[in-house]
Write a protein that holds these residues in place. Sequence first.
Motif, PDB file in Angstrom:
ATOM      1  N   UNK A 181      23.135  69.331  59.987  1.00 22.56           N
ATOM      2  CA  UNK A 181      22.922  67.881  60.095  1.00 22.56           C
ATOM      3  C   UNK A 181      21.436  67.549  60.139  1.00 22.56           C
ATOM      4  N   UNK A 182      20.678  68.344  60.895  1.00 19.25           N
ATOM      5  CA  UNK A 182      19.235  68.116  60.980  1.00 19.25           C
ATOM      6  C   UNK A 182      18.587  68.218  59.604  1.00 19.25           C
ATOM      7  N   UNK A 183      18.971  69.259  58.850  1.00 18.75           N
ATOM      8  CA  UNK A 183      18.379  69.467  57.531  1.00 18.75           C
ATOM      9  C   UNK A 183      18.709  68.310  56.594  1.00 18.75           C
ATOM     10  N   UNK A 184      19.963  67.864  56.600  1.00 18.02           N
ATOM     11  CA  UNK A 184      20.342  66.732  55.738  1.00 18.02           C
ATOM     12  C   UNK A 184      19.588  65.460  56.149  1.00 18.02           C
ATOM     13  N   UNK A 185      19.501  65.218  57.437  1.00 19.45           N
ATOM     14  CA  UNK A 185      18.807  64.008  57.908  1.00 19.45           C
ATOM     15  C   UNK A 185      17.326  64.016  57.511  1.00 19.45           C
ATOM     16  N   UNK A 186      16.703  65.179  57.618  1.00 18.72           N
ATOM     17  CA  UNK A 186      15.292  65.257  57.227  1.00 18.72           C
ATOM     18  C   UNK A 186      15.124  65.022  55.735  1.00 18.72           C
ATOM     19  N   UNK A 187      16.042  65.551  54.948  1.00 15.67           N
ATOM     20  CA  UNK A 187      15.974  65.354  53.499  1.00 15.67           C
ATOM     21  C   UNK A 187      16.191  63.885  53.135  1.00 15.67           C
ATOM     22  N   UNK A 188      17.090  63.232  53.839  1.00 12.84           N
ATOM     23  CA  UNK A 188      17.328  61.807  53.579  1.00 12.84           C
ATOM     24  C   UNK A 188      16.091  60.992  53.954  1.00 12.84           C
ATOM     25  N   UNK A 189      15.445  61.334  55.071  1.00 13.03           N
ATOM     26  CA  UNK A 189      14.220  60.625  55.473  1.00 13.03           C
ATOM     27  C   UNK A 189      13.127  60.808  54.418  1.00 13.03           C
TER      28      UNK A 189
END
Length: 464
Positions: free
Chosen positions: A405-413
Amino acid sequence: MIRAIVVDDEKLVRKGFISIIEWSAFGIEIIGEAGDGRAALELIREKKPELLITDITMPGMSGFELIELARVILPNIKSVVLTCHHEFDYVHEALRLGAIDYIVKTLIEMDNIEPIIQRIVDRIRWENEHRRSEPTVQSEGFQSALVLVPEVVTEAGTIVSLPPSVQGEFIELECGYRMLPLSYLKSEAQLEREAKIRLTEGFRTVHVTGLVGQQLEDLRSVLTERLPDYLFYLSESDKAYIQVPYTEMGKMQKADERIPELEQYWQQLKWAFFHVEWERFTQEIERVRPSSRSITDFAEYMTAAWLARFGWLEENHWLFMNTKQYRIWKEWRSWFREASMIIQTRTEQLEISKEVVLSLVKAIRFVYERLGNGITQEEVALHVNMSRSYFSQCFKKFVGESFGDFLRNQRIEDAKRLLGRSDYGVYEIASMVGFEDEKYFSRVFREKVGLLPTEYRANSRKTV
């Protein structure tokens, strides 16, 4: 002719005062009039009068404030106050602020006003002649300079009064300071007393000495480039009046080439956990003296990348709300100490060892650097010498979400930033932030943001 303006909020009084005197007979030309201080300041900027004749009691801006602000615009302008008999005590305050005389409105008669006007004219002429006879920057060079350093928050048009012992006009420096070259100085002690009384409202006063033989343009350049950082590290730079030898600034070396190396160490956060590392952190900064901008940038990075990201600010927001108020290293040193205490407290609450936290910090920095690549949890765990399962368990406890989840959220940001600031196509941005499939990227983006990437881009550009 002495160019003058008259300011009084009572129109009949103002008009009557202007008409009762034959101004040209005294060598005075009334070039304008105003009914309040704001309009008077516009007149002063536009017409640059030599004489300001103003009422004391006016709505909005008093005559006292007008006199001081007028001297910000025209340091050599002369002021005369109009007063009523019951306001006579105010005259002393006006004279303290630099007014050269006063006129009592209730006592104005033809037989007594002319001597007063002549007295004012004689005073102006005497001061002008006296000023012309003094050494000037252009003809004699200069020995020192008075520099006004604005406090953290200053309004446009901050009141600045020249002390009586100096004359001239301030020069604006690119760093936001105001410089007044001094061709001579009667008394350092006198200047310090005057500066503390008259120049501390919104400013610190710095007297730069040892300038004989310096060229004005060189001085401007050195003060702009070096004085802010010199004051930043000066232990007494929070005082209202400071004397700085020019040679001391000349000894300063630029630390720009060391900044990347320093920042790499700072971002490891070891200084936040161990006393030895804290000493190294502070001593290295004080030895190398990176720019104040570098310190501020790192504090903002700390707040955004760590303290705010993990919800550590909720109980400590007071420390991070007004970072612009910190203007010297001594204050920032306390700020970083408080930040380290917050990090340590949070670590204890999570029941994770300092060593594990530092490994997780290293892991997160590793992720930030490789967001656009096909990075995996196994790869990150290996990078910090932790088993995959233990890393997963500690990571979720530390960050508050799973690694995936952290990795996806950072990529979305990252994608949001690129959509708002670049013209790359959606498929290009998807690839740049680590998504192999554009449709999958758009679906995840919509789940997280509530908009498709194209919709988000359109909305973000509407607000620019």
